[in-house]
Structure formats: C-alpha cells, structure tokens
Write an enzyme that holds these catalytic residues in place. Sequence first.
Site, PDB file in Angstrom:
ATOM      1  N   PRO A  44       0.775  -1.221   0.000  1.00  0.00           N
ATOM      2  CG  PRO A  44      -0.102  -1.090   2.133  1.00  0.00           C
ATOM      3  CD  PRO A  44       0.519  -2.059   1.182  1.00  0.00           C
ATOM      4  CG  ASN A  45      -0.258   4.264   1.306  1.00  0.00           C
ATOM      5  OD1 ASN A  45      -1.236   4.821   0.812  1.00  0.00           O
ATOM      6  ND2 ASN A  45      -0.302   3.654   2.468  1.00  0.00           N
ATOM      7  CB  ALA A  98       1.578   0.073   6.297  1.00  0.00           C
ATOM      8  CD  GLU A 124      10.701  -7.747   5.861  1.00  0.00           C
ATOM      9  OE1 GLU A 124      11.049  -8.836   6.367  1.00  0.00           O
ATOM     10  OE2 GLU A 124      10.330  -6.771   6.538  1.00  0.00           O
ATOM     11  CE1 TYR A 141       9.174   4.801   2.724  1.00  0.00           C
ATOM     12  CE2 TYR A 141       7.661   6.657   2.815  1.00  0.00           C
ATOM     13  CZ  TYR A 141       8.119   5.454   3.324  1.00  0.00           C
ATOM     14  OH  TYR A 141       7.520   4.905   4.425  1.00  0.00           O
ATOM     15  NE  ARG A 157       4.130   6.507   1.690  1.00  0.00           N
ATOM     16  CZ  ARG A 157       4.377   5.253   2.059  1.00  0.00           C
ATOM     17  NH1 ARG A 157       4.855   4.380   1.197  1.00  0.00           N
ATOM     18  NH2 ARG A 157       4.143   4.865   3.278  1.00  0.00           N
ATOM     19  CG  ASN A 175       8.331  -2.085   0.070  1.00  0.00           C
ATOM     20  OD1 ASN A 175       7.834  -2.195   1.198  1.00  0.00           O
ATOM     21  ND2 ASN A 175       8.929  -0.977  -0.337  1.00  0.00           N
ATOM     22  NE  ARG A 180      10.368   5.955   8.375  1.00  0.00           N
ATOM     23  CZ  ARG A 180       9.416   5.727   7.467  1.00  0.00           C
ATOM     24  NH1 ARG A 180       9.568   4.743   6.580  1.00  0.00           N
ATOM     25  NH2 ARG A 180       8.328   6.476   7.432  1.00  0.00           N
ATOM     26  CG  HIS A 189      11.196  -2.518   4.657  1.00  0.00           C
ATOM     27  ND1 HIS A 189       9.834  -2.458   4.526  1.00  0.00           N
ATOM     28  CD2 HIS A 189      11.469  -3.683   5.298  1.00  0.00           C
ATOM     29  CE1 HIS A 189       9.301  -3.540   5.079  1.00  0.00           C
ATOM     30  NE2 HIS A 189      10.266  -4.296   5.551  1.00  0.00           N
TER      31      HIS A 189
END
Length: 156
Positions: A11-12, A83, A104, A24, A19, A80, A113, A106
């Site tokens: 998502p996103n 969230a 995985e 990012y 964003r 990825n 963070r 990111h």
Amino acid sequence: MSLTVYVFNGPNLNLLGRREPGIYGAQTLADVEALCAETAGKLGLSLEFRQTNHEGTLVDWIQEAGTAQAEGRAIGVVLNPAAYTHTSVALQDAIKGAQVRVIELHISNVHQREEFRHHSFVSPVAAGIMVGFGTDGYRLAIDALHAKAEAEAMRA
Ligand code: DQA
C-alpha cells in the site's frame, strides 16, 4: 523459457516520488519498475512487477508465486509489504504456506524510524532482508534473490 522474478509492492507505494520524498526519495514506482526490468533483463529473467493497496491481493499474488516457484517457472519474490509488514499475520502465513522464496525489502531504514516499524511479521519467513538502500535496493534484492535461487538449485 526464462524464469520469472516477481516484484510485489504494498500500500501507498503507488505514491512514490511524491510521498514523503525526504524518506522515500524522488524516484516514482515507474522508475523502480524500469530499474527492475533492466536488472532482470541482465540476469536473463522475466519480470512481473505489481503494486496493490489491498492485503488480500498480496496474499493471492504470493500464493501464485509459490505455485510458479514449485513448478520451476520462478525464482521467487522481492516483496515490499509497506505498512502490512508491521501488521499482517496473513502475509506471514501466505509466505510460509506457499513455501515461496521472498526477499523482504524496505526503501527506508525502518529501524531508524518509529518504534512500530521495528517489528516485521514477514522477516521470520523471509529468505533475506534488504533495508535502507533507497530504491536501489530493488536492484540489489533481485541480484540477491537470483544468487540465492542459483545456490539452492546447485545444492538440490
Ligand atoms: C516501507 C517502510 C514501511 O514502514 C512503510 O509503511 C512503507 C514503506 C519502505 O519501503 O521503507 O510504506 O516498506
């Protein structure tokens, strides 16, 4: 016929480029797809690149990739989960159930963070983890997934 590498985005990530660019970066998802296509091409792989905002769709895609890997048509998934990394038992169950090779990924270093980003439901079932290399991480993750698949094929 060439083997497929799947790259799934949660998502996103369709908003990449506009964003939170301080976190990012400026690259769009189309830029990331172009980088993945170039990387896959160099390795002689076919690329299947997708993004969804829906958890169940990611589950369906992971199962699909598991079938393709079991049938010898795919090397696995660069995922990825965005969230859903931090919330989704369903994703962990899907990866375990489908027995699919997952890296995985990111873009940001989630460990620098907020505390809630430090836990991942995906990490325990991932073959490897790529964190904090920006969008270049996608290139590194495809390379790493390919190397891992080759090494495992040699041992089999
Ligand atoms: C992300 C990190 C997640 O915590 C966040 O929810 C994202 C993107 C990353 O690529 O850095 O959406 O997965």
